[in-house]
Design an enzyme around this catalytic site. Structure first.
Site, PDB file in Angstrom:
ATOM      1  N   MET A   1       0.799  -0.984   0.084  1.00 31.96           N
ATOM      2  CA  MET A   1       0.097  -0.015   0.077  1.00 31.96           C
ATOM      3  C   MET A   1       0.816   1.306  -0.186  1.00 31.96           C
ATOM      4  O   MET A   1       1.730   1.543   0.996  1.00 31.96           O
ATOM      5  CB  MET A   1      -0.847  -0.102   1.306  1.00 31.96           C
TER       6      MET A   1
ATOM      7  N   PHE B   1      -0.324   5.581   6.777  1.00 33.64           N
ATOM      8  CA  PHE B   1       0.793   5.906   5.986  1.00 33.64           C
ATOM      9  C   PHE B   1       1.457   4.414   5.376  1.00 33.64           C
ATOM     10  O   PHE B   1       0.900   3.402   5.427  1.00 33.64           O
ATOM     11  CB  PHE B   1       2.061   6.639   6.487  1.00 33.64           C
ATOM     12  N   GLY B   2       2.635   4.568   4.488  1.00 34.95           N
ATOM     13  CA  GLY B   2       2.857   3.460   3.847  1.00 34.95           C
ATOM     14  C   GLY B   2       3.161   2.159   4.438  1.00 34.95           C
ATOM     15  O   GLY B   2       3.446   2.077   5.635  1.00 34.95           O
ATOM     16  N   SER B   3       2.378   1.144   3.870  1.00 37.06           N
ATOM     17  CA  SER B   3       2.351  -0.157   4.602  1.00 37.06           C
ATOM     18  C   SER B   3       1.882  -1.530   3.745  1.00 37.06           C
ATOM     19  O   SER B   3       2.132  -1.131   2.363  1.00 37.06           O
ATOM     20  CB  SER B   3       1.340   0.062   5.713  1.00 37.06           C
ATOM     21  N   ARG B   4       2.069  -2.622   4.275  1.00 37.53           N
ATOM     22  CA  ARG B   4       1.771  -4.020   3.692  1.00 37.53           C
ATOM     23  C   ARG B   4       0.811  -4.662   4.288  1.00 37.53           C
ATOM     24  O   ARG B   4       0.668  -4.709   5.533  1.00 37.53           O
ATOM     25  CB  ARG B   4       3.056  -4.303   3.352  1.00 37.53           C
TER      26      ARG B   4
END
EC number: 4.1.1.65
Length: 227
Positions: free
Chosen positions: A99, A186-189
């Site tokens: 993501m 915020f940015g992640s997975r």
């Protein structure tokens, strides 16, 4: 489109800070209209970026007990057979969805069923696509005994920018496919672990929409959605 509840407080205080900064700079540089316009423009861009990050678009959810639905918006970056060491302690098929900061960061239940296991793990903040992020980063692990039978494990993983994972489930909860189970700021997975005989419905590099994209189909006697 509405704003997700996890973003309302952040957006309010960000707007307040930006207004104070702009008022202060206007008073400091009242004669310099160009500087004030640049600061105002930058403030608008910052606020709009945060606004789109915390958006919560309406989704027409796809529901079927044999199917595993994408838990998040993003891109498929991993499809491989791996050893899952935390819960199953054997080989499983892993599907990972990355993501980016511009994706919707709501995370959704990929299957319906009962939460059999939940753990929160504090940790590091490697970039989300780093091989160690699945076991070293801040993360949660959820295992749901699906209504179709097999257990499905899914894991929220914080990225280099993320510093807070939010979850709304606990052991014993009954969860419904497509409903929110958390949010990653915020940015992640998100990693999903399924039985080895699960049939993949996505490819590497494919984009997904949480609650809508079919990523896999569980092997059960009633598996007939795709014929």
């Amino acid at each position: 489109m509405k704003i997700h509840k996890e973003g309302r407080r952040i957006l309010f205080f960000t707007l307040l800070i930006l207004l104070v900064v702009n008022i202060f700079m206007f008073q400091l540089n009242a004669a310099n209209r160009l500087v004030n316009q640049l600061i105002a423009g930058a403030s608008v861009i910052v606020f709009l970026l945060l606004l789109q990050f915390f958006r919560s678009p309406y989704r027409n959810l796809l529901l079927h007990e044999d199917l595993i639905i994408a838990p998040a918006d993003g891109k498929v970056v991993v499809i491989e057979d791996v050893e899952e060491p935390e819960y199953f302690k054997d080989k499983r098929k892993q599907i990972s969805i990355f993501m980016s900061p511009i994706n919707v960061h709501i995370t959704r239940n990929p299957v319906s069923g009962i939460v059999k296991y939940f753990r929160y793990h504090p940790g590091n903040y490697f970039v989300a696509w780093h091989p160690k992020s699945s076991t070293k980063n801040e993360r949660t692990t959820v295992v749901v005994e699906s209504t179709a039978g097999p257990e499905v494990l899914f894991r929220q993983i914080a990225g280099a920018m993320a510093r807070r994972i939010v979850w709304y489930v606990k052991e014993g909860d009954e969860v419904s496919q497509g409903e929110e189970f958390g949010f990653i700021k915020f940015g992640s997975r998100v990693d999903i672990f399924v039985p080895l005989d699960t049939e993949m419905k996505v490819e590497l590099g494919q984009k997904t929409k949480g609650g809508q994209t079919v990523i896999a189909q569980l092997k059960t006697p009633g598996s007939s959605f795709f014929g």
